[in-house]
Scaffold this active site. Structure first.
Site, PDB file in Angstrom:
ATOM      1  N   HIS A  84      17.223  24.734  37.661  1.00 36.38           N
ATOM      2  CA  HIS A  84      15.988  24.427  36.935  1.00 36.38           C
ATOM      3  C   HIS A  84      15.848  22.921  36.824  1.00 36.38           C
ATOM      4  CE1 HIS A  84      12.656  24.877  34.151  1.00 36.38           C
ATOM      5  NE2 HIS A  84      13.184  23.846  33.516  1.00 36.38           N
ATOM      6  N   ASP A 163       8.333  32.521  23.862  1.00 36.80           N
ATOM      7  CA  ASP A 163       8.270  31.161  24.386  1.00 36.80           C
ATOM      8  C   ASP A 163       6.908  30.882  25.014  1.00 36.80           C
ATOM      9  OD1 ASP A 163       9.336  28.537  25.259  1.00 36.80           O
ATOM     10  OD2 ASP A 163       8.888  29.411  27.216  1.00 36.80           O
ATOM     11  N   ARG A 170       2.672  24.426  21.446  1.00 36.74           N
ATOM     12  CA  ARG A 170       3.261  23.069  21.403  1.00 36.74           C
ATOM     13  C   ARG A 170       2.458  22.112  22.258  1.00 36.74           C
ATOM     14  NH1 ARG A 170       8.603  24.157  23.851  1.00 36.74           N
ATOM     15  NH2 ARG A 170       8.894  21.929  23.723  1.00 36.74           N
ATOM     16  N   SER A 185      13.422  26.538  24.858  1.00 39.08           N
ATOM     17  CA  SER A 185      12.342  27.073  25.690  1.00 39.08           C
ATOM     18  C   SER A 185      12.846  27.307  27.113  1.00 39.08           C
ATOM     19  CB  SER A 185      11.179  26.075  25.683  1.00 39.08           C
ATOM     20  OG  SER A 185      10.257  26.340  26.703  1.00 39.08           O
ATOM     21  N   LYS A 189      14.267  31.319  28.893  1.00 37.53           N
ATOM     22  CA  LYS A 189      13.739  31.920  30.121  1.00 37.53           C
ATOM     23  C   LYS A 189      14.849  32.080  31.168  1.00 37.53           C
ATOM     24  CE  LYS A 189      10.554  28.831  29.842  1.00 37.53           C
ATOM     25  NZ  LYS A 189       9.451  27.915  29.740  1.00 37.53           N
TER      26      LYS A 189
HETATM   27  N1  URA Z   1       9.642  23.308  30.264  1.00 38.71           N
HETATM   28  C1  URA Z   1       9.712  24.413  29.504  1.00 38.71           C
HETATM   29  O1  URA Z   1       9.799  25.531  30.013  1.00 38.71           O
HETATM   30  N2  URA Z   1       9.683  24.269  28.170  1.00 38.71           N
HETATM   31  C2  URA Z   1       9.594  23.074  27.559  1.00 38.71           C
HETATM   32  O2  URA Z   1       9.586  23.025  26.357  1.00 38.71           O
HETATM   33  C3  URA Z   1       9.508  21.934  28.362  1.00 38.71           C
HETATM   34  C4  URA Z   1       9.545  22.075  29.719  1.00 38.71           C
END
Ligand code: URA
Length: 428
Positions: A84, A163, A170, A185, A189
């Protein structure tokens, strides 16, 4: 146990610690619509200002994972590895990396997102390939992985729905830039996605969320701890995003560059980072003696995995990629060294050219973007092309040029302050 949202907001506003029960309740009640958006935005702001400790962040992450489904790859006969990136300008690494790691022996289930703001999204890039499909059922994902070794597709709506809701909130309440909220966050995932191992590419610099190394290191440490505690072998690299990665910024332009890398060529920074991340993923997956990624780029096996993966998702790997109708060249104002090429300026310019979207419903232009003809540290002659802007309409050039004002500089000597490509490595 039921709580009152105001009570929870007040505890965090007054710098208190939320209990596991508080966190479980507020995430669940928010997902069900029982806690209102205005209450959750007040809580997010209190968290941004006053932080959360490690136990609170772990509880917050687990509560978001429990808000949806958890994927399971135990039917597969090879270890799974994922990567990621926290996002940057010209960051197309996922495209060559996923098939490369598959060619070296691990399975790569890569759930990706779309771009918002100045950073591009992997799915937007791949959708510039005619016929390619981002949305797959869980069974289709398994089928693609078994056929190609890697799948890159959209995360289904069932994955960490808390999320999804919170991130959208957000985004419009100035509460994105909180390390506990970003870490939970991303990791909710990734843990829900079910990968056995994870390599995080935490970008640092003007084009990244984290503008300085100290904040990036804290984010990386927080995410590595969350992954490790959840049983996912997790490692993080801090990498440079003070300048764009590679020479292409924009959807189809980046696919073209990724294919160059898979063909054994491509810009050295993209190749070096792809190979480094591939080695980290293989090691994290428990395959340290697997085939060498550099070899798999040279002998065509990574390219074979790419072609197989694209075809398995309906795409035509031989399709001609879309091109923008108009272009404009920017030349060096004088002779010297290109000492600065600011990632944020280039990212915003590419976005204004049409490569990105302002709202998540907006379409992107596949052909729009920027080709860089020089990178920081390169010697340039006055009048030599520095970059080419690509757009579907000439009207887009003016605002892109505004974003590039002050974003590049030609001086007599190179800037010694450029970040190294790989700045640090964080493990549990
Ligand atoms: N990417 C995400 O999935 N969440 C965040 O809060 C920031 C970047």
């Amino acid at each position: 146990m039921g709580f009152d949202a105001v009570e929870i907001i007040t505890i965090k506003r007054d710098r208190g610690e939320l209990s596991t029960a508080h966190i479980d309740w507020v995430i669940d009640a928010y997902t069900r619509g029982e806690v209102a958006d205005e209450q959750m935005s007040a809580l997010a702001m209190a968290i941004l200002l006053n932080g959360m400790n490690r136990r609170e962040i772990a509880d917050w992450t687990q509560a978001m994972i429990r808000s949806g489904e958890r994927m399971d790859w135990s039917a597969l006969d090879r270890p799974t590895a994922d990567k990621h990136s926290t996002g940057g300008v010209g960051d197309k690494i996922t495209l060559p990396l996923a098939p490369l790691v598959a060619a070296c022996g691990a399975y790569v289930p890569q759930l990706s997102g779309r771009g918002l703001g100045h950073t591009g999204g992997t799915l937007d890039k791949l959708e510039s390939i005619s016929g390619w499909r981002a949305s797959l059922s869980n069974d289709e994902m398994l089928g693609v992985i078994r056929t190609a070794g890697a799948v890159i597709c959209a995360a289904g709506t069932g994955l960490a729905p808390a999320d999804k809701k919170l991130y959208a909130l957000r985004d419009v309440t100035g509460t994105v830039e909180s390390i506990p909220l970003i870490a939970s966050s991303i990791m909710s995932k990734k843990i829900a996605e079910g990968t056995g191992s994870l390599v995080l590419d935490v970008k640092v610099g003007s084009g990244a969320f984290m503008k300085n190394v100290d904040n990036a290191r804290e984010l990386a440490r927080t995410m590595v701890a969350l992954g490790t505690d959840a049983g996912v072998r997790t490692v993080a690299l801090l990498t440079a995003m003070d300048r764009p990665l590679g020479r292409a910024v924009g959807n189809a332009l980046e696919v073209e560059e990724a294919v160059e890398v898979l063909a054994g060529g491509g810009p050295s920074d993209v190749v070096d980072l792809t190979v480094r991340l591939a080695r980290e993923m293989l090691e994290a997956a428990g395959l340290p003696g697997a085939r060498d990624p550099e070899e798999a780029l040279k002998d065509g096996s990574a390219m074979d995995a790419w072609r197989c993966m694209i075809s398995a998702q309906g795409g035509d790997p031989d399709a001609v990629l879309p091109r923008a109708a108009e272009f404009m060249e920017i030349t060096a104002p004088e002779s010297g060294v290109l000492s600065r090429l600011d990632a944020l300026g280039v990212g915003v310019a590419a976005w204004r050219l049409g490569a990105g979207r302002a709202r998540k419903e907006d379409p992107v232009s596949f052909g729009a973007g920027i080709t860089l003809h020089a990178k920081p540290g390169d010697a340039v002659r006055k009048g030599q092309p520095l970059m080419t802007l690509h757009a579907d309409e000439t009207a887009r050039f003016e605002r892109a040029l505004q974003a590039l004002e002050g974003a590049y500089e030609v001086t007599e000597t190179a800037d010694p302050g450029l970040l190294p490509l790989v700045i640090d490595r964080i493990t549990a």
